[in-house]
Scaffold this motif. Sequence first.
Motif, short mmCIF file in Angstrom:
data_model
loop_
_atom_site.label_atom_id
_atom_site.label_comp_id
_atom_site.label_asym_id
_atom_site.label_seq_id
_atom_site.Cartn_x
_atom_site.Cartn_y
_atom_site.Cartn_z
N ARG A 52 34.75 77.38 42.19
CA ARG A 52 36.18 77.28 42.46
C ARG A 52 36.46 76.30 43.60
O ARG A 52 37.35 75.46 43.52
N LYS A 90 35.80 72.77 42.49
CA LYS A 90 36.90 72.29 41.65
C LYS A 90 38.06 71.78 42.50
O LYS A 90 38.59 70.68 42.26
N ARG A 124 37.22 68.40 44.06
CA ARG A 124 37.34 67.27 43.14
C ARG A 124 38.80 66.92 42.88
O ARG A 124 39.17 65.75 42.79
N MET A 154 38.87 69.71 33.89
CA MET A 154 38.17 70.85 34.45
C MET A 154 38.16 72.00 33.46
O MET A 154 39.22 72.38 32.94
N ARG A 179 35.96 75.95 32.55
CA ARG A 179 35.04 76.95 33.10
C ARG A 179 33.61 76.68 32.67
O ARG A 179 32.68 76.78 33.47
N ALA A 237 32.11 73.55 34.28
CA ALA A 237 31.75 73.68 35.69
C ALA A 237 30.27 73.93 35.88
O ALA A 237 29.70 73.60 36.93
N GLN A 254 31.85 67.37 36.24
CA GLN A 254 32.17 68.56 37.00
C GLN A 254 30.93 69.39 37.26
O GLN A 254 30.67 69.82 38.40
#
Length: 231
Positions: free
Chosen positions: A33, A36, A39, A53, A55, A58, A65
Motif C-alpha cells: 500500500r 503504491k 509510485r 495499479m 492488487r 503489486a 509495480q
Amino acid sequence: MEWLRQSGLPMWLRYVIVALFSGVWKLSYYTPRTHKELRLEQARHLHQPTPKMTRLGAWSPFTPQGRGLWLQSILPYAAFRFALLPALFLPLGSVAASYVLLNSILAEIFTNMHTFLVMIPNHAGDDVMGFDEKAHSKGEFYLRQILGSVNYPTGSNANDFLYGWLNYQIEHHLWPDLPLSQYQKLQPQVKALCARHGIPYCQDSVFKRLLKAVDIMVGKTSMLKPSLAQA
C-alpha cells in the motif's frame, strides 16, 4: 479484508486468519500500500500519467509495480534483516547466527502484532464512519477526521510512548504536521469542543477497539455510513 468478510468460512476460522494476518500485516498490506502511494506521488511530481495499479500486479515480478515492490522494498529489507545481520555473527559459530536469525524473525512478528494493535483499530468499528466519496468542503473534511477516527487513552508521556502517540489519532488527522508533544495539549480542547457541538468523539481502550476492528474484518459487523448514521 472484503474477501474474508464475503467468504463462506466458519467464523472461528476467520478469527484465526486475522490473528495470523496480524503477524505479517506490514508485509501483506502496509508495504504494498505504501509503495503504491509512493509510485502515485512520483508520477504526480513528474507530471506523468497515473500508472496502472492492481492488487495482483503489486506482487508480480512481471509488472513495474511488482518489480518495484520486490526490488525497492521487500528484498533489500529481508536481505539486511534476515541475511546480513545473522551473517555478522558467523565468526561466533553457526549456532549464534541461527539464534540471531530466530530473534530477528520473532522480533518481526511481534513488531507486526504491536503495530497491528495500535494502528488498525483506530479507524475501524461499528461506531466509526467509513466514507466512499471525498468531502465536499473543508469543514466536512475536518468533521470526517473526527467521525472516522478513534483515540485510545491519552494524557501521560509513558502511556503515549507505548502507543507511539497513535492514541491521538483524531488530533493527528486534524493536524498531521504537528510535533507529537502538541497532541497531548490539544486533545482535551478538541474533546471539549466536540462535546459543546454534539459531535461524537470516540475514545476507548485499545483492546475494546481491537475487538471491534476484528469484528469488522471477519464480517460480523460493518462500518457506519453517513446515510445510516443520519437515519
